[in-house]
Design a protein around this motif. Structure first.
Motif, short mmCIF file in Angstrom:
data_model
loop_
_atom_site.label_atom_id
_atom_site.label_comp_id
_atom_site.label_asym_id
_atom_site.label_seq_id
_atom_site.Cartn_x
_atom_site.Cartn_y
_atom_site.Cartn_z
N ILE A 228 0.85 -1.19 0.00
CA ILE A 228 0.00 0.00 0.00
C ILE A 228 0.89 1.24 0.00
O ILE A 228 2.11 1.15 0.20
N SER A 229 0.29 2.38 -0.27
CA SER A 229 0.94 3.67 -0.05
C SER A 229 0.24 4.30 1.14
O SER A 229 -0.88 4.80 1.04
N TYR A 230 0.88 4.24 2.28
CA TYR A 230 0.28 4.52 3.58
C TYR A 230 -0.05 6.01 3.72
O TYR A 230 0.75 6.87 3.36
N CYS A 231 -1.21 6.34 4.29
CA CYS A 231 -1.62 7.73 4.50
C CYS A 231 -1.92 7.98 5.97
O CYS A 231 -2.47 7.13 6.66
N ARG A 232 -1.57 9.16 6.42
CA ARG A 232 -1.79 9.52 7.82
C ARG A 232 -2.62 10.81 7.95
O ARG A 232 -3.83 10.77 7.96
N GLY A 233 -1.98 11.97 8.02
CA GLY A 233 -2.71 13.20 8.24
C GLY A 233 -3.35 13.75 6.98
O GLY A 233 -2.91 13.49 5.87
N VAL A 234 -4.41 14.55 7.17
CA VAL A 234 -5.04 15.28 6.07
C VAL A 234 -5.39 16.66 6.59
O VAL A 234 -5.82 16.82 7.73
#
Length: 332
Positions: A228-234
């Motif tokens: 995956i391409s990991y995502c955290r903050g938005v």
């Protein structure tokens, strides 16, 4: 660059550090610890600036809830039912300066309407266990368009929404996999009725109908072996809901990271050009309506990045930290 704002970073094991000159010089904040707490136990996992007074900041820690009224230089412990719990999220109510929220591991959401003198537990029907053990309340957000609407993001249990100021709750689920329930970041795009943004390990989820249906945007993987391409903050640029920032990386904590930016509401994306490649996932962002062009971001492993032109260019702050779990900025 004018030196007119303060950056605060929340660390694991070293409390809060602050810079009152836009990242040039740093000092460790003074925090009044409980008698039985050791300084090394102070793990800051959340920071929130009051929308009513930008000098007032909340910090959630392993040792309880803290409040600063001087841009993060000094902190007092606020008595709360979250004492002894891991506080993963804190928030001020945009419609009432005396109302604030705490979100914890195990999980729970608590609200005070009198600056922390008394507290109530919000009856959210969250799961008590998940694949990662106890769920964690990673986000609490009062909808800027409707002050009685509250959004809560849970790792790992999806999103909950209340339309009646916390009396009743509805569950919102993205996708049909466990990863889709692993909510990291949460934002509401003001000016776009019903647009909700949620980050999970597999990307950025968006909804145009208050969470009834969702679409997923995944970012390019860093290596072929990555699953995956990991995502955290938005984060959204204040006053400009079409400009979106997402913290990205190869995994958690990861060895590589990126800041992804969209300027057309998520229709297209670009990776921001950073002067030094992040040493882990980009974890969190800080924005403030006092200057929509100023954006701060951090890697989980201690790098702090700063943009003063809404993400067109960035510099890495010279000071490096240990593990950073929270980040914000406010005008001096």
């Amino acid at each position: 660059m004018s030196q007119d704002f303060t950056i605060c970073v929340g660390t694991v094991g070293a409390g809060v550090w602050f810079s009152s000159d836009s990242g040039e010089h740093w000092r460790r904040s003074r925090m009044k610890l409980p008698f039985e707490a050791e300084p090394g136990e102070i793990q800051i996992r959340s920071l929130a600036v009051s929308p009513h007074n930008s000098h007032h900041v909340l910090a959630g820690s392993e040792a309880g809830l803290y409040r600063s009224e001087d841009n993060g230089a000094n902190w007092d412990l606020v008595e709360s039912p979250a004492y002894g719990k891991q506080i993963w999220s804190v928030a001020f109510h945009p419609g009432d300066p005396d109302t604030m929220f705490i979100g914890t591991k195990q999980p729970g959401v608590f609200r005070s309407s009198d600056r922390g003198k008394t507290w109530e537990t919000l009856a959210i029907p969250m799961a008590e266990r998940c694949l990662a053990g106890a769920p964690k309340v990673t986000n609490i957000l009062v909808d800027p368009r409707d002050k009685k609407t509250i959004w809560v993001g849970v790792e790992i249990d999806g999103v909950y929404c209340s339309r009646d100021d916390g009396a009743t709750w509805a569950h919102r689920v993205m996708g049909d996999k466990v990863l889709n329930l692993d909510v990291h970041g949460l934002a509401v795009a003001e000016g776009h009725p019903g647009k909700l943004l949620v980050t999970t390990p597999d990307g950025l989820w968006s909804s145009l109908d208050e969470g009834a249906s969702w679409s997923l945007h995944g970012f390019p993987r860093f290596a072929e072996r990555d699953q995956i391409s990991y995502c955290r903050g938005v984060a959204l640029r204040p006053g400009d809901p079409d400009t979106i920032f997402v913290g990205n990386g190869d995994f958690i904590p990861g060895k590589r990271g990126a800041i992804q930016r969209s300027r057309d509401g998520g229709a297209s994306w670009e990776r921001c050009k950073l002067p030094v490649e992040p040493n882990s996932v980009i974890y969190w962002f800080g924005t403030h309506p006092a200057n929509p062009d100023v954006v701060v971001a951090n890697s989980l492993h201690g790098y702090v990045y700063l943009s003063t032109d809404a993400g067109d260019s960035w510099r890495k702050v010279d000071r490096e930290f240990g593990e950073i779990r929270a980040l914000t900025w406010m005008p001096n």
